[in-house]
Design a protein around this motif. Structure first.
Motif, PDB file in Angstrom:
ATOM      1  N   ASN A   8       1.128  -1.038   0.080  1.00  0.00           N
ATOM      2  CA  ASN A   8      -0.027   0.042   0.035  1.00  0.00           C
ATOM      3  C   ASN A   8       0.972   1.103   0.096  1.00  0.00           C
ATOM      4  O   ASN A   8       0.566   2.092  -0.581  1.00  0.00           O
ATOM      5  N   ARG A   9       2.079   1.070   0.751  1.00  0.00           N
ATOM      6  CA  ARG A   9       3.025   2.363   0.944  1.00  0.00           C
ATOM      7  C   ARG A   9       3.418   2.505  -0.496  1.00  0.00           C
ATOM      8  O   ARG A   9       3.494   3.670  -0.948  1.00  0.00           O
ATOM      9  N   LEU A  10       4.167   1.696  -1.227  1.00  0.00           N
ATOM     10  CA  LEU A  10       4.753   2.054  -2.428  1.00  0.00           C
ATOM     11  C   LEU A  10       3.874   2.171  -3.511  1.00  0.00           C
ATOM     12  O   LEU A  10       4.114   3.335  -4.175  1.00  0.00           O
ATOM     13  N   ILE A  11       3.075   1.387  -3.802  1.00  0.00           N
ATOM     14  CA  ILE A  11       1.719   1.859  -4.642  1.00  0.00           C
ATOM     15  C   ILE A  11       1.218   3.065  -4.586  1.00  0.00           C
ATOM     16  O   ILE A  11       1.025   4.036  -5.719  1.00  0.00           O
ATOM     17  N   GLY A  12       0.851   3.481  -3.255  1.00  0.00           N
ATOM     18  CA  GLY A  12       0.383   4.645  -3.136  1.00  0.00           C
ATOM     19  C   GLY A  12       1.358   6.052  -3.272  1.00  0.00           C
ATOM     20  O   GLY A  12       0.695   6.886  -3.855  1.00  0.00           O
ATOM     21  N   ALA A  13       2.464   5.705  -2.887  1.00  0.00           N
ATOM     22  CA  ALA A  13       3.568   6.808  -3.107  1.00  0.00           C
ATOM     23  C   ALA A  13       3.489   6.943  -4.630  1.00  0.00           C
ATOM     24  O   ALA A  13       3.724   8.203  -5.011  1.00  0.00           O
ATOM     25  N   VAL A  14       3.801   5.898  -5.515  1.00  0.00           N
ATOM     26  CA  VAL A  14       3.955   5.846  -7.035  1.00  0.00           C
ATOM     27  C   VAL A  14       2.613   6.689  -7.649  1.00  0.00           C
ATOM     28  O   VAL A  14       2.878   7.607  -8.464  1.00  0.00           O
ATOM     29  N   LEU A  15       1.519   6.298  -7.229  1.00  0.00           N
ATOM     30  CA  LEU A  15       0.126   6.734  -7.671  1.00  0.00           C
ATOM     31  C   LEU A  15       0.118   8.316  -7.428  1.00  0.00           C
ATOM     32  O   LEU A  15      -0.187   9.202  -8.211  1.00  0.00           O
ATOM     33  N   MET A  16       0.509   8.856  -6.151  1.00  0.00           N
ATOM     34  CA  MET A  16       0.390  10.109  -5.756  1.00  0.00           C
ATOM     35  C   MET A  16       1.317  10.760  -6.667  1.00  0.00           C
ATOM     36  O   MET A  16       1.097  11.940  -7.056  1.00  0.00           O
ATOM     37  N   ASP A  17       2.441  10.278  -6.855  1.00  0.00           N
ATOM     38  CA  ASP A  17       3.528  11.095  -7.758  1.00  0.00           C
ATOM     39  C   ASP A  17       3.135  11.463  -8.994  1.00  0.00           C
ATOM     40  O   ASP A  17       3.180  12.586  -9.683  1.00  0.00           O
ATOM     41  N   ILE A  18       2.497  10.334  -9.824  1.00  0.00           N
ATOM     42  CA  ILE A  18       1.892  10.532 -11.040  1.00  0.00           C
ATOM     43  C   ILE A  18       0.604  11.587 -11.063  1.00  0.00           C
ATOM     44  O   ILE A  18       0.510  12.170 -11.796  1.00  0.00           O
ATOM     45  N   HIS A  19      -0.199  11.281 -10.092  1.00  0.00           N
ATOM     46  CA  HIS A  19      -1.452  12.135  -9.843  1.00  0.00           C
ATOM     47  C   HIS A  19      -0.884  13.579  -9.822  1.00  0.00           C
ATOM     48  O   HIS A  19      -1.555  14.464 -10.470  1.00  0.00           O
ATOM     49  N   GLU A  20       0.192  13.998  -9.169  1.00  0.00           N
ATOM     50  CA  GLU A  20       0.508  15.300  -9.031  1.00  0.00           C
ATOM     51  C   GLU A  20       0.944  15.893 -10.116  1.00  0.00           C
ATOM     52  O   GLU A  20       0.912  16.874 -10.593  1.00  0.00           O
ATOM     53  N   ASN A  21       1.726  14.892 -11.132  1.00  0.00           N
ATOM     54  CA  ASN A  21       2.374  15.337 -12.219  1.00  0.00           C
ATOM     55  C   ASN A  21       0.977  15.767 -13.264  1.00  0.00           C
ATOM     56  O   ASN A  21       1.214  16.567 -14.106  1.00  0.00           O
ATOM     57  N   TRP A  22       0.003  14.777 -13.096  1.00  0.00           N
ATOM     58  CA  TRP A  22      -1.188  14.915 -14.091  1.00  0.00           C
ATOM     59  C   TRP A  22      -1.712  16.485 -13.751  1.00  0.00           C
ATOM     60  O   TRP A  22      -2.146  17.375 -14.467  1.00  0.00           O
ATOM     61  N   LEU A  23      -1.762  16.719 -12.508  1.00  0.00           N
ATOM     62  CA  LEU A  23      -2.406  18.042 -12.043  1.00  0.00           C
ATOM     63  C   LEU A  23      -1.586  19.090 -12.241  1.00  0.00           C
ATOM     64  O   LEU A  23      -2.367  20.304 -12.505  1.00  0.00           O
ATOM     65  N   GLY A  24      -0.378  18.970 -12.149  1.00  0.00           N
ATOM     66  CA  GLY A  24       0.575  20.142 -12.686  1.00  0.00           C
ATOM     67  C   GLY A  24       0.751  20.222 -14.160  1.00  0.00           C
ATOM     68  O   GLY A  24       1.316  21.214 -14.648  1.00  0.00           O
ATOM     69  N   SER A  25       0.274  19.409 -14.902  1.00  0.00           N
ATOM     70  CA  SER A  25       0.356  19.491 -16.366  1.00  0.00           C
ATOM     71  C   SER A  25      -0.520  20.376 -16.950  1.00  0.00           C
ATOM     72  O   SER A  25      -1.661  20.603 -16.390  1.00  0.00           O
ATOM     73  N   THR A  26      -0.223  21.241 -17.938  1.00  0.00           N
ATOM     74  CA  THR A  26      -1.114  22.211 -18.893  1.00  0.00           C
ATOM     75  C   THR A  26      -1.680  21.510 -19.946  1.00  0.00           C
ATOM     76  O   THR A  26      -2.654  22.292 -20.317  1.00  0.00           O
ATOM     77  N   ARG A  27      -1.295  20.430 -20.117  1.00  0.00           N
ATOM     78  CA  ARG A  27      -2.112  19.611 -21.174  1.00  0.00           C
ATOM     79  C   ARG A  27      -3.174  18.812 -20.684  1.00  0.00           C
ATOM     80  O   ARG A  27      -3.394  18.267 -19.557  1.00  0.00           O
ATOM     81  N   LYS A  28      -4.292  19.072 -21.410  1.00  0.00           N
ATOM     82  CA  LYS A  28      -5.536  18.210 -21.071  1.00  0.00           C
ATOM     83  C   LYS A  28      -5.549  16.806 -21.711  1.00  0.00           C
ATOM     84  O   LYS A  28      -4.980  16.722 -22.872  1.00  0.00           O
ATOM     85  N   TYR A  29      -5.940  15.675 -20.902  1.00  0.00           N
ATOM     86  CA  TYR A  29      -6.227  14.444 -21.593  1.00  0.00           C
ATOM     87  C   TYR A  29      -7.200  14.571 -22.720  1.00  0.00           C
ATOM     88  O   TYR A  29      -6.714  13.586 -23.605  1.00  0.00           O
ATOM     89  N   ILE A  30      -8.193  15.200 -22.648  1.00  0.00           N
ATOM     90  CA  ILE A  30      -8.977  15.151 -23.803  1.00  0.00           C
ATOM     91  C   ILE A  30      -9.150  16.506 -24.124  1.00  0.00           C
ATOM     92  O   ILE A  30      -9.759  17.288 -23.174  1.00  0.00           O
ATOM     93  N   GLU A  31      -9.295  16.835 -25.388  1.00  0.00           N
ATOM     94  CA  GLU A  31      -9.698  18.016 -26.103  1.00  0.00           C
ATOM     95  C   GLU A  31     -11.023  18.132 -26.353  1.00  0.00           C
ATOM     96  O   GLU A  31     -11.079  17.330 -27.456  1.00  0.00           O
ATOM     97  N   TRP A  32     -11.894  18.569 -26.046  1.00  0.00           N
ATOM     98  CA  TRP A  32     -13.507  18.064 -26.634  1.00  0.00           C
ATOM     99  C   TRP A  32     -13.487  19.141 -27.768  1.00  0.00           C
ATOM    100  O   TRP A  32     -13.030  20.330 -27.812  1.00  0.00           O
ATOM    101  N   ASN A  33     -14.461  18.719 -28.846  1.00  0.00           N
ATOM    102  CA  ASN A  33     -14.451  19.370 -30.133  1.00  0.00           C
ATOM    103  C   ASN A  33     -15.376  20.551 -29.938  1.00  0.00           C
ATOM    104  O   ASN A  33     -16.244  20.571 -29.075  1.00  0.00           O
TER     105      ASN A  33
END
Length: 389
Positions: A364-389
């Motif tokens: 739980n510790r390692l997987i949680g820390a990895v997911l937290m790291d990726i989650h924060e990178n997503w939040l800090g990104s200026t790119r959207k995962y989906i650009e709606w038409n």
């Protein structure tokens, strides 16, 4: 005897440490430098020299105590000056405490990046000339637990997630001297603005309707409301839990998994035309055109024995595989769980170093820390995962 007075800057101290050889002479020189530096700092703090009468004096000298300081040339035993008021603290220790904190943070970062505790110990010794035990690294990583748990149970009420993507990652955990498979349930939410967040994860004993229902209830308690669309593979327990927990949601069957399952039922030889037709069918984003293409494919192949099973599965699962064209504004990124598959690969890349977790808590510790790291990178990104038409 003339007393030697000198002032030395912290940067010069660090330079001495960087350039000195690791022998007894260097340690003696540094010990002398640090001791005199602390004496001067105490005098500056007191605003009075030895035996000096001064109206500016704030306290009195109160002897010394010994303290060790680990540097790159080894451990120094220093005489630390004290004052009667107990408020004096030499700046040299403050500096090295900051270095120590930076070192500990780096060790945690190495651990989260997938470096084993044994390798972390070796790296620290090579960089700093100071050995740390594997047990120390393990105890250090325990500091991640409250951070992971807080993130794992954070409120999600302030953001709406109309699209939910879920999947399971299997890991190995040692339990009662046995190595058992555990299921790590993971959920990603996509907002109506096209941004993505990791909503949570939960390690359980298996993948079943009850474990998925338990995970979904956990998400709902934290503020996740019924999404418009839930994207997943076709695990029966998962489908049942989706219908049970999110009664107003549509289920989008992952097209990548669906196509793979369909084509696995037909022989590889002399099936090129059928395979091409199936792949072409799933490129449609208009539900009416897709239905017409599906019907034409069934008319051509359904009565042929070697395609009968695939055609039956296609007919039964077709509508579930095209729900994104009705609910999801027809965006291709909502027709599969590819985003979660890539996330699982990131977790797997770091988890494979450990291979078998010593217990559920460490997983739980390692997987949680990895997911937290990726989650924060997503939040800090200026790119959207989906650009709606």
């Amino acid at each position: 005897m003339t007393q030697i007075q000198f002032t030395i800057k912290n940067e010069e101290i660090q330079s001495l440490i960087d350039t000195s050889v690791t022998d007894q002479t260097a340690k003696l020189i540094l010990t002398t430098v640090f001791n005199q530096l602390m004496e001067e700092q105490r005098t500056a703090y007191l605003q009075a020299g030895d035996y000096e009468r001064s109206d500016e004096r704030v306290s009195q000298r109160n002897g010394y105590y010994t303290r060790e300081l680990t540097t790159r040339v080894g451990t120094l035993e220093l005489k630390v000056p004290r004052t009667r008021d107990g408020l004096f603290a030499p700046a040299v220790f403050e500096r090295y405490q900051r270095n120590e904190k930076a070192l500990l943070a780096s060790m945690l970062e190495m651990y989260v990046s997938g470096v084993s505790t044994r390798k972390v110990s070796q790296i620290v010794e090579e960089l700093c000339g100071r050995s740390v035990s594997k047990s120390f690294v393990s105890s250090l990583t325990n500091q991640l637990d409250p951070l992971v748990q807080e993130w794992q149970n954070r409120e999600l009420k302030e953001t709406s997630f109309p699209y939910l993507m879920v999947d399971v990652l299997y890991i190995k955990v040692r339990e009662n001297q046995r190595v058992l498979a555990k299921s790590c349930h993971i959920a990603i939410g996509i907002t109506d603005k096209g941004t993505r967040e990791i909503l949570g994860f939960m390690i359980q004993n298996e993948e079943s309707a009850s474990t998925w229902a338990h995970f979904f209830e956990h998400l709902k308690k934290r503020g996740v409301t019924s999404p418009q669309l839930v994207i997943s593979d076709a695990h029966k327990g998962l489908i049942s839990a989706i219908h049970q927990s999110f009664t107003k949601s549509s289920w989008q069957r992952c097209q990548v998994h669906f196509i793979r399952n369909l084509l696995s039922t037909v022989p590889k030889k002399e099936s090129t035309s059928f395979r091409s037709s199936v792949k072409a069918l799933f490129k449609f984003t208009d539900i009416q055109l897709a239905r017409a293409a599906k019907q034409a494919l069934l008319v051509e192949y359904a009565e042929k024995p070697k395609y009968r099973k695939a055609c039956q599965a296609l007919d039964e699962g077709f509508e579930d595989a095209f729900q994104y064209t009705v609910v999801g504004q027809t965006h291709n990124r909502l027709k599969s769980t590819n985003l979660l598959e890539r996330l699982n690969e990131e977790v797997r890349r770091r988890e494979k170093v450990i291979r078998i977790f010593p217990n559920k808590e460490s997983a739980n510790r390692l997987i949680g820390a990895v997911l937290m790291d990726i989650h924060e990178n997503w939040l800090g990104s200026t790119r959207k995962y989906i650009e709606w038409n």
